[in-house]
Design a protein around this motif. Sequence first.
Motif, PDB file in Angstrom:
ATOM      1  N   VAL A 198       1.054  -1.294   0.189  1.00  0.00           N
ATOM      2  CA  VAL A 198      -0.054  -0.064  -0.039  1.00  0.00           C
ATOM      3  C   VAL A 198       0.825   1.292   0.002  1.00  0.00           C
ATOM      4  CG1 VAL A 198      -2.021  -1.013   0.948  1.00  0.00           C
ATOM      5  CG2 VAL A 198      -0.320  -0.033   2.334  1.00  0.00           C
ATOM      6  N   LEU A 199       2.146   1.178   0.647  1.00  0.00           N
ATOM      7  CA  LEU A 199       3.066   2.293   0.692  1.00  0.00           C
ATOM      8  C   LEU A 199       3.553   2.695  -0.522  1.00  0.00           C
ATOM      9  CD1 LEU A 199       4.794   1.628   4.165  1.00  0.00           C
ATOM     10  CD2 LEU A 199       3.368   3.708   3.495  1.00  0.00           C
ATOM     11  N   ALA A 200       4.059   1.490  -1.503  1.00  0.00           N
ATOM     12  CA  ALA A 200       4.546   1.621  -2.841  1.00  0.00           C
ATOM     13  C   ALA A 200       3.332   2.035  -3.657  1.00  0.00           C
ATOM     14  CB  ALA A 200       4.948   0.195  -3.281  1.00  0.00           C
ATOM     15  N   GLU A 201       2.185   1.695  -3.776  1.00  0.00           N
ATOM     16  CA  GLU A 201       1.025   1.984  -4.571  1.00  0.00           C
ATOM     17  C   GLU A 201       0.666   3.380  -4.271  1.00  0.00           C
ATOM     18  OE1 GLU A 201      -3.748   1.268  -5.438  1.00  0.00           O
ATOM     19  OE2 GLU A 201      -2.425  -0.443  -4.737  1.00  0.00           O
ATOM     20  N   ALA A 202       0.911   3.900  -3.137  1.00  0.00           N
ATOM     21  CA  ALA A 202       0.705   5.517  -2.744  1.00  0.00           C
ATOM     22  C   ALA A 202       1.913   6.315  -3.254  1.00  0.00           C
ATOM     23  CB  ALA A 202       0.190   5.833  -1.320  1.00  0.00           C
ATOM     24  N   GLY A 203       2.806   5.875  -3.211  1.00  0.00           N
ATOM     25  CA  GLY A 203       4.241   6.276  -3.331  1.00  0.00           C
ATOM     26  C   GLY A 203       4.597   7.001  -2.121  1.00  0.00           C
ATOM     27  N   LEU A 204       4.255   6.621  -1.100  1.00  0.00           N
ATOM     28  CA  LEU A 204       4.600   7.014   0.255  1.00  0.00           C
ATOM     29  C   LEU A 204       5.847   6.208   0.998  1.00  0.00           C
ATOM     30  CD1 LEU A 204       2.854   9.694   1.771  1.00  0.00           C
ATOM     31  CD2 LEU A 204       1.915   7.996   3.107  1.00  0.00           C
ATOM     32  N   THR A 205       6.462   6.961   1.803  1.00  0.00           N
ATOM     33  CA  THR A 205       7.433   6.292   2.510  1.00  0.00           C
ATOM     34  C   THR A 205       6.943   6.226   4.213  1.00  0.00           C
ATOM     35  OG1 THR A 205       8.652   8.084   3.242  1.00  0.00           O
ATOM     36  CG2 THR A 205       9.227   7.140   1.412  1.00  0.00           C
ATOM     37  N   VAL A 206       7.542   5.335   4.891  1.00  0.00           N
ATOM     38  CA  VAL A 206       6.913   5.432   6.410  1.00  0.00           C
ATOM     39  C   VAL A 206       7.267   6.414   7.043  1.00  0.00           C
ATOM     40  CG1 VAL A 206       7.117   2.866   6.585  1.00  0.00           C
ATOM     41  CG2 VAL A 206       9.179   4.231   7.103  1.00  0.00           C
ATOM     42  N   ALA A 207       8.420   7.415   6.597  1.00  0.00           N
ATOM     43  CA  ALA A 207       8.835   8.541   7.249  1.00  0.00           C
ATOM     44  C   ALA A 207       7.478   9.599   7.026  1.00  0.00           C
ATOM     45  CB  ALA A 207      10.077   8.970   6.712  1.00  0.00           C
ATOM     46  N   GLU A 208       6.602   9.526   6.013  1.00  0.00           N
ATOM     47  CA  GLU A 208       5.639  10.539   5.965  1.00  0.00           C
ATOM     48  C   GLU A 208       4.525  10.199   6.715  1.00  0.00           C
ATOM     49  OE1 GLU A 208       5.641  12.076   1.523  1.00  0.00           O
ATOM     50  OE2 GLU A 208       6.795   9.943   1.367  1.00  0.00           O
ATOM     51  N   LEU A 209       4.181   8.833   7.142  1.00  0.00           N
ATOM     52  CA  LEU A 209       3.109   8.710   8.095  1.00  0.00           C
ATOM     53  C   LEU A 209       2.925   9.519   9.367  1.00  0.00           C
ATOM     54  CD1 LEU A 209       3.507   4.693   8.126  1.00  0.00           C
ATOM     55  CD2 LEU A 209       1.906   6.246   6.660  1.00  0.00           C
ATOM     56  N   ASP A 210       1.953   9.860   9.576  1.00  0.00           N
ATOM     57  CA  ASP A 210       1.419  10.428  10.910  1.00  0.00           C
ATOM     58  C   ASP A 210       0.920   9.767  12.171  1.00  0.00           C
ATOM     59  OD1 ASP A 210       2.043  13.262   9.845  1.00  0.00           O
ATOM     60  OD2 ASP A 210       0.314  12.833   8.438  1.00  0.00           O
ATOM     61  N   ALA A 211       0.442   8.536  11.823  1.00  0.00           N
ATOM     62  CA  ALA A 211      -0.036   7.721  12.784  1.00  0.00           C
ATOM     63  C   ALA A 211      -0.062   6.246  12.183  1.00  0.00           C
ATOM     64  CB  ALA A 211      -1.417   8.223  13.413  1.00  0.00           C
ATOM     65  N   VAL A 212      -0.158   5.406  13.221  1.00  0.00           N
ATOM     66  CA  VAL A 212      -0.442   4.052  12.867  1.00  0.00           C
ATOM     67  C   VAL A 212      -1.800   3.699  13.468  1.00  0.00           C
ATOM     68  CG1 VAL A 212       0.273   1.600  12.712  1.00  0.00           C
ATOM     69  CG2 VAL A 212       2.015   3.633  12.616  1.00  0.00           C
ATOM     70  N   SER A 213      -2.588   2.443  13.300  1.00  0.00           N
ATOM     71  CA  SER A 213      -3.725   2.114  13.862  1.00  0.00           C
ATOM     72  C   SER A 213      -3.817   0.502  13.458  1.00  0.00           C
ATOM     73  CB  SER A 213      -5.047   2.984  13.133  1.00  0.00           C
ATOM     74  OG  SER A 213      -5.155   2.649  11.863  1.00  0.00           O
ATOM     75  N   TYR A 214      -4.472  -0.212  14.144  1.00  0.00           N
ATOM     76  CA  TYR A 214      -4.804  -1.543  13.988  1.00  0.00           C
ATOM     77  C   TYR A 214      -6.002  -2.003  14.518  1.00  0.00           C
ATOM     78  CZ  TYR A 214      -3.612  -2.865  18.756  1.00  0.00           C
ATOM     79  OH  TYR A 214      -3.699  -3.006  20.158  1.00  0.00           O
ATOM     80  N   GLY A 215      -6.664  -3.048  14.316  1.00  0.00           N
ATOM     81  CA  GLY A 215      -7.801  -3.632  14.707  1.00  0.00           C
ATOM     82  C   GLY A 215      -7.325  -4.146  16.287  1.00  0.00           C
TER      83      GLY A 215
ATOM     84  N   LEU B 151       6.070  -0.483  14.237  1.00  0.00           N
ATOM     85  CA  LEU B 151       6.205   0.543  13.588  1.00  0.00           C
ATOM     86  C   LEU B 151       5.774   1.810  14.093  1.00  0.00           C
ATOM     87  CD1 LEU B 151       3.792  -0.812  10.770  1.00  0.00           C
ATOM     88  CD2 LEU B 151       6.210  -0.293  10.409  1.00  0.00           C
ATOM     89  N   ALA B 152       5.112   2.028  15.194  1.00  0.00           N
ATOM     90  CA  ALA B 152       4.866   3.232  15.779  1.00  0.00           C
ATOM     91  C   ALA B 152       5.877   3.616  16.661  1.00  0.00           C
ATOM     92  CB  ALA B 152       3.404   2.969  16.763  1.00  0.00           C
ATOM     93  N   TYR B 153       6.633   2.604  17.595  1.00  0.00           N
ATOM     94  CA  TYR B 153       7.704   2.874  18.328  1.00  0.00           C
ATOM     95  C   TYR B 153       9.026   3.328  17.361  1.00  0.00           C
ATOM     96  CZ  TYR B 153       6.363   1.131  22.889  1.00  0.00           C
ATOM     97  OH  TYR B 153       5.480   0.710  24.279  1.00  0.00           O
ATOM     98  N   GLY B 154       9.381   2.727  16.374  1.00  0.00           N
ATOM     99  CA  GLY B 154      10.294   3.021  15.377  1.00  0.00           C
ATOM    100  C   GLY B 154      10.206   4.251  14.841  1.00  0.00           C
ATOM    101  N   LEU B 155       8.915   4.666  14.600  1.00  0.00           N
ATOM    102  CA  LEU B 155       8.752   5.969  13.902  1.00  0.00           C
ATOM    103  C   LEU B 155       8.305   7.190  14.920  1.00  0.00           C
ATOM    104  CD1 LEU B 155       6.723   4.676  10.915  1.00  0.00           C
ATOM    105  CD2 LEU B 155       9.004   5.388  10.756  1.00  0.00           C
ATOM    106  N   ASP B 156       8.241   6.876  16.171  1.00  0.00           N
ATOM    107  CA  ASP B 156       7.701   7.533  17.110  1.00  0.00           C
ATOM    108  C   ASP B 156       6.366   8.248  16.595  1.00  0.00           C
ATOM    109  OD1 ASP B 156       8.054   9.182  19.548  1.00  0.00           O
ATOM    110  OD2 ASP B 156       9.070  10.861  18.683  1.00  0.00           O
ATOM    111  N   LEU B 157       5.679   7.390  16.567  1.00  0.00           N
ATOM    112  CA  LEU B 157       4.067   7.959  15.859  1.00  0.00           C
ATOM    113  C   LEU B 157       3.073   7.473  16.962  1.00  0.00           C
ATOM    114  CD1 LEU B 157       4.134   7.046  12.187  1.00  0.00           C
ATOM    115  CD2 LEU B 157       4.729   9.342  13.210  1.00  0.00           C
ATOM    116  N   PRO B 158       1.979   8.250  16.974  1.00  0.00           N
ATOM    117  CA  PRO B 158       0.918   7.707  17.741  1.00  0.00           C
ATOM    118  C   PRO B 158       0.225   6.303  17.228  1.00  0.00           C
ATOM    119  CG  PRO B 158       0.437   9.937  16.949  1.00  0.00           C
ATOM    120  CD  PRO B 158       1.637   9.475  16.333  1.00  0.00           C
ATOM    121  N   LEU B 159      -0.196   5.452  18.155  1.00  0.00           N
ATOM    122  CA  LEU B 159      -0.921   4.282  17.712  1.00  0.00           C
ATOM    123  C   LEU B 159      -2.278   4.434  18.101  1.00  0.00           C
ATOM    124  CD1 LEU B 159      -0.651   1.413  16.461  1.00  0.00           C
ATOM    125  CD2 LEU B 159       0.183   0.640  18.737  1.00  0.00           C
TER     126      LEU B 159
END
Length: 234
Positions: free
Chosen positions: A51-68, A87-95
């Motif tokens: 999904v990142l590749a299709e969107a042309g996005l890198t993980v560094a451009e994420l603002d948050a991660v979520s999960y079920g 992912l959230a720990y490694g990128l210092d993002l909210p989960l």
Amino acid sequence: MPNLLALDASSSACSAALLIQRGGGEPRLVSRFALTPREHTRRLLPMVDEVLAEAGLTVAELDAVSYGRGPGSFTGLRIAAGTAQGLAYGLDLPLLGVSTLEALALAAHRRHGVANVVTAMDARMGEIYVAAWRCRDGATEPLLAEAVMPPEQLQLPPADGREGWYAIGSGWSLWEAMPAEVQAAISRRDAEAEPAAEEMVLLAARDYAQGARPAAHETQPIYLRDQVAWQKGK
């Protein structure tokens, strides 16, 4: 709008979804979904890469991660939680944890325009995870709190309007065990549907817009009962 990634492995299905907005345009939703029993560990991260590749996005451009975050398969929830937390720990993002039952309700609303939705997932051991929702304009409102119970004990609140209840989720495979009054209140049902990250990323975007920024260690799976650990692994 933030760039949000969602993961799910709470059932027999495995999924990932990405919600992005660039240059002030309309949000774009990219997703992957597959029925992959017992292959969640192998399939989840490749779906994220896709999904990142299709969107042309890198993980560094994420603002948050979520999960079920559940309820659902004990093993699957741990896989998704571990992956999302890593992912959230490694990128210092909210989960952000998202209810699997609410995701099912939103899926029914998006696909069929239904307003009254009762969601149920097979909890094994003769029980179901269940909740009921009122859905309007892409929003969900809980009418029956999430619970685990034998299907024989299910009672539904009155439906809003003349529509009746739309039943969705694997728990409805236990239809014959449902009380007669519950069966009479159901207008349509889909026992094949599984929760998906596509709806979860939309629910996470709502929560993020409302100010939710939980740290990775603050977001934990929801099992509803300790015995769920005994259920058959996915």
